[in-house]
Design a protein around this motif. Structure first.
Motif, mmCIF file in Angstrom:
data_model
loop_
_atom_site.group_PDB
_atom_site.id
_atom_site.type_symbol
_atom_site.label_atom_id
_atom_site.label_comp_id
_atom_site.label_asym_id
_atom_site.label_seq_id
_atom_site.Cartn_x
_atom_site.Cartn_y
_atom_site.Cartn_z
ATOM 1 N N GLU A 93 2.606 6.425 -12.391
ATOM 2 C CA GLU A 93 1.595 7.350 -12.897
ATOM 3 C C GLU A 93 1.575 8.644 -12.109
ATOM 4 O O GLU A 93 1.172 9.687 -12.614
ATOM 5 C CB GLU A 93 0.216 6.690 -12.844
ATOM 6 N N TRP A 94 1.966 8.575 -10.856
ATOM 7 C CA TRP A 94 1.968 9.766 -10.009
ATOM 8 C C TRP A 94 3.233 10.605 -10.180
ATOM 9 O O TRP A 94 3.310 11.721 -9.707
ATOM 10 C CB TRP A 94 1.858 9.364 -8.524
ATOM 11 N N GLN A 139 0.851 -1.192 0.000
ATOM 12 C CA GLN A 139 0.000 0.000 0.000
ATOM 13 C C GLN A 139 0.887 1.243 0.000
ATOM 14 O O GLN A 139 1.719 1.421 0.901
ATOM 15 C CB GLN A 139 -0.914 0.003 1.233
ATOM 16 N N PRO A 140 0.700 2.095 -1.013
ATOM 17 C CA PRO A 140 1.521 3.308 -1.096
ATOM 18 C C PRO A 140 1.190 4.273 0.045
ATOM 19 O O PRO A 140 0.034 4.419 0.422
ATOM 20 C CB PRO A 140 1.111 3.930 -2.434
ATOM 21 N N ILE A 178 10.791 5.294 -4.207
ATOM 22 C CA ILE A 178 10.448 4.629 -2.944
ATOM 23 C C ILE A 178 11.685 4.619 -2.045
ATOM 24 O O ILE A 178 12.762 4.158 -2.440
ATOM 25 C CB ILE A 178 9.969 3.186 -3.202
ATOM 26 N N GLU A 179 11.509 5.176 -0.858
ATOM 27 C CA GLU A 179 12.657 5.264 0.048
ATOM 28 C C GLU A 179 12.670 4.131 1.073
ATOM 29 O O GLU A 179 13.728 3.718 1.531
ATOM 30 C CB GLU A 179 12.646 6.623 0.766
ATOM 31 N N ALA A 198 6.970 15.878 0.359
ATOM 32 C CA ALA A 198 7.549 15.599 -0.956
ATOM 33 C C ALA A 198 6.488 15.630 -2.053
ATOM 34 O O ALA A 198 6.802 15.736 -3.230
ATOM 35 C CB ALA A 198 8.232 14.238 -0.933
ATOM 36 N N GLY A 199 5.210 15.513 -1.645
ATOM 37 C CA GLY A 199 4.127 15.520 -2.622
ATOM 38 C C GLY A 199 4.107 14.262 -3.480
ATOM 39 O O GLY A 199 3.649 14.284 -4.622
ATOM 40 N N LYS A 200 4.589 13.162 -2.957
ATOM 41 C CA LYS A 200 4.569 11.896 -3.719
ATOM 42 C C LYS A 200 4.649 10.708 -2.758
ATOM 43 O O LYS A 200 4.800 10.895 -1.542
ATOM 44 C CB LYS A 200 5.719 11.863 -4.723
#
Ligand code: C2E
Ligand code: CA
Ligand code: CA
Length: 631
Positions: free
Chosen positions: A629-630, A398-399, A465-466, A405-407
């Motif tokens: 996509e984001w 799940q993201p 992805i961090e 950061a707006g992402k």
């Protein structure tokens, strides 16, 4: 004058002994037992008729032709009747599975015999040495009995998978004894061997299969496990509901050690005698220390439970010594919920263990709900096991949205398992259970391996992805070696520690703080971060945030809901978030489903948002597309 009747008398004595031993004992009266009893009675009648035939022919002049004929024909009919009953006995174990047609057709030869006997005469002769009968009535009896014998043998062969081997072999041997005797009888008309062969066969059946003693416990003379199995299987097949009270002497082996085996045996006999007297019950000893009482009526079972509880509080007097025992009692309201004996037996042992957990002198009540719960657990165990074997443990991601950061910079890994039918089972249905039986350890390892493989193979960092958040179960947290297990897997896939966040809950802290703190230290040294999950569910405590070296606090979704409903909660939450920030930790809010919720927490200055508002958990091949996509 020589009467050829000695063998018949020998047969009569043999069968009488079998009848006496058989009916002189406690019986359970299940289908095979009833069927054998009928067979025994018909054989007894047949032997008596055989003897009467000899007398009737001898005294024909005094008796008259009609009476003599009648006795001879009755004897012949009894032989066919034996064939018929024997065919029922052979399949008594599985008779319920036959269609009515097949049951009815077994009577046909008896009907044919009756018709034949009423139409045709029997012939007999008497000389100085012997007496004999002959003529078409004899032949038809031979043919019909042969038909039964062959039919039984064929049936035993065809149903070999359904009838137990012991039963099949024993019946087949008896059939061959009778077959052999018929051949001898056919050629030596004046040797009346039939009755003796029948007596031998039924004694053999009795010894091998039908002695009621096989279903009795040697020490206590109550029914044993074999008896329990037979009668309860039958009850289940015929949908006869029983209430069961299971009790076990939990300190059986200690008592055995302290007082010795002889005292133990006496004690067991005392207990069995007491329980056997409870109204409306049948008592079984299914194990050294375990008894089951079966009741037709639940009310009887209820009052038996009360009586047992009362009695078990008192000591037992054995050989002048008072012995106190601990017992566990489980009360299974109805056996209707079980489809076969094996699942019932498993449940008995399972619920007995549950009742032990309750402590002595407590009753574990097993209602429909408990049984359903357990059956569900069995299904889940099977599904997990299947998933292990077929590699269908899956990880969804799940993201998590990083507001500044707006992402999306974090993913939470969430396990699922796919069952045989391809249905996805969610963790809510199996995690708690897997924690109880320890399967969670293997699940945890598989999940972690899959996550590391995913990170390495997909180069998740290229998608921005961090970190990946991984849930650690309480059971994992109390294992001393969990840190090294996880480090080894990361090492294997060359995944650096800073890519992994481990989520723990407050309940882990309450269990084994020392182990948990060691684990956390070791993994933090490796570069992993820790997240305190589900904060605000249950009895959250700020001291946990202070004493555990966590880096992030995840606010539970139940808190988010309460937040909108209750002004006090809102004030408390605002304060909590502030404190967490002041402690230098970051905040994730999970379970955010609407824009309104999202904006509210954004205003509070939390760092991360997780919830359906942004995305549901996605399978590994979809989640990176979503992130892309984001971007
Ligand atoms: P959790 O750690 O609190 O995980 C978040 C759960 O909330 C997930 O349920 C997720 O699908 C759900 N969720 C996310 N956003 C929303 C939302 O906006 N609304 C609602 N109603 N729900 C949302 P899931 O995947 O069914 O997992 C349930 C729990 O199972 C997890 O709760 C976690 O405690 C446990 N779990 C999941 N995966 C693992 C695992 O790999 N290992 C262990 N030990 N436990 C796991
Ligand atoms: Ca979690
Ligand atoms: Ca959570």
């Amino acid at each position: 004058m020589v009467w050829n009747v000695e063998l018949q008398f020998a047969a009569l004595i043999l069968v009488l002994i079998v009848v006496m031993v058989s009916f002189g004992q406690k019986r359970l009266n299940f289908a095979a037992e009833r069927s054998f009893a009928r067979l025994l009675i018909i054989i007894l009648a047949s032997i008596i008729l055989d003897i009467l035939t000899v007398f009737a022919i001898y005294y024909k002049a005094e008796l008259g032709a009609t009476a003599t004929n009648f006795v001879c024909k009755a004897y012949l009919l009894s032989l066919t009747a034996i064939g018929c009953q024997a065919s029922w006995f052979a399949v008594a174990e599985i008779r319920h599975s036959f269609r009515k047609f097949w049951v009815n057709i077994t009577v046909a030869p008896v009907v044919v015999e009756i018709i034949f006997l009423s139409l045709r005469p029997v012939y007999y002769y008497k000389n100085n040495n012997s007496i004999s009968i002959y003529g078409p009535c004899i032949y038809i009896t031979y043919v019909l009995c042969l038909l039964y014998t062959v039919a039984i043998l064929v049936m035993l062969f065809m149903l070999r998978n359904e009838i137990s081997t012991k039963m099949r072999v024993t019946i087949a041997v008896s059939m061959f004894v009778i077959l052999g005797a018929s051949v001898i009888q056919f050629f030596l008309k004046d040797v009346f061997i039939m009755s003796f062969a029948l007596a031998l066969s039924c004694s053999y059946l009795f010894m091998k299969l039908e002695n009621p003693e096989y279903h009795l416990d040697f020490a206590t003379n109550v029914f044993n496990r074999e008896g329990f199995k037979l009668i309860i299987s039958e009850n289940i097949t015929f949908k006869e509901a029983k209430s069961l009270v299971v009790f076990r002497i939990t300190d059986y082996s200690q008592i055995n050690e302290i007082f010795g085996a002889r005292a133990m045996e006496k004690l067991i006999i005392e207990i069995a005698n007491y329980a056997d007297e409870l109204p409306g019950s049948t008592l079984f000893r299914i194990d050294d220390s375990m008894f089951v009482l079966s009741f037709d009526y639940k009310d009887n079972a209820d009052s038996a439970v009360d009586k047992l509880l009362k009695r078990f509080r008192q000591p037992w007097k054995v050989g002048g010594v008072l012995i106190e025992i601990n017992t566990s009692i489980a009360f299974i309201e109805s056996t209707m919920a079980f489809n076969d004996y094996d699942s019932l037996e498993e449940a008995i042992y399972f619920f007995n263990k549950e009742s032990v957990k309750l402590g002595p002198m407590k009753v574990f009540e097993v209602d429909e709900n408990e049984i359903k719960k357990r059956q569900h657990n069995i299904e889940i165990t099977r599904a997990i096991d299947w998933a292990f074997k077929n590699d269908t443990v899956e990880v969804y991601y799940q993201p998590i949205y990083d507001i500044k950061a707006g992402k999306f910079t974090v993913l939470e890994a969430l396990v699922r398992i796919r069952d045989e039918n391809g249905t996805l089972i969610l963790p809510g249905d199996f995690i708690e259970f897997a924690e109880k039986n320890g399967m969670i350890l293997r699940i945890g390892e598989i999940v972690f391996r899959k996550i590391c493989e995913f990170v390495q193979r997909m180069h998740v960092q290229e998608y921005g992805i961090e970190r990946i958040e991984v849930n650690l179960s309480v059971v994992q947290c109390i294992k001393e070696d969990v840190a090294s297990v996880l480090k080894n897997i990361m090492g294997e896939y060359q995944v650096p520690g800073y890519l992994i966040d481990l989520e723990i809950t407050e309940s882990s802290a309450s269990h084994t703080e020392r182990v948990l703190l060691n684990t956390m230290k070791e993994l933090k040294d490796y570069g992993c971060n820790f997240v305190l999950d589900d904060y605000g569910s249950g009895y959250s405590n700020l001291t946990n945030i202070i004493k555990l070296p966590v880096d992030v606090v995840k606010i539970d979704r139940s808190f988010v809901r309460a937040f909108f409903e209750n002004k006090k909660v809102r004030i408390a939450a605002e304060g909590t978030i502030e404190v967490i920030h002041e402690l230098g930790l970051k905040v994730v809010v999970e379970g955010v489903e609407t824009e309104e919720e999202y904006l509210m927490f954004k205003n509070f200055g939390v760092e991360y948002i997780q919830g359906y508002y942004f995305s549901r958990p996605l399978p590994k091949d979809k989640v990176l597309n979503f992130i892309q996509e984001w971007m």
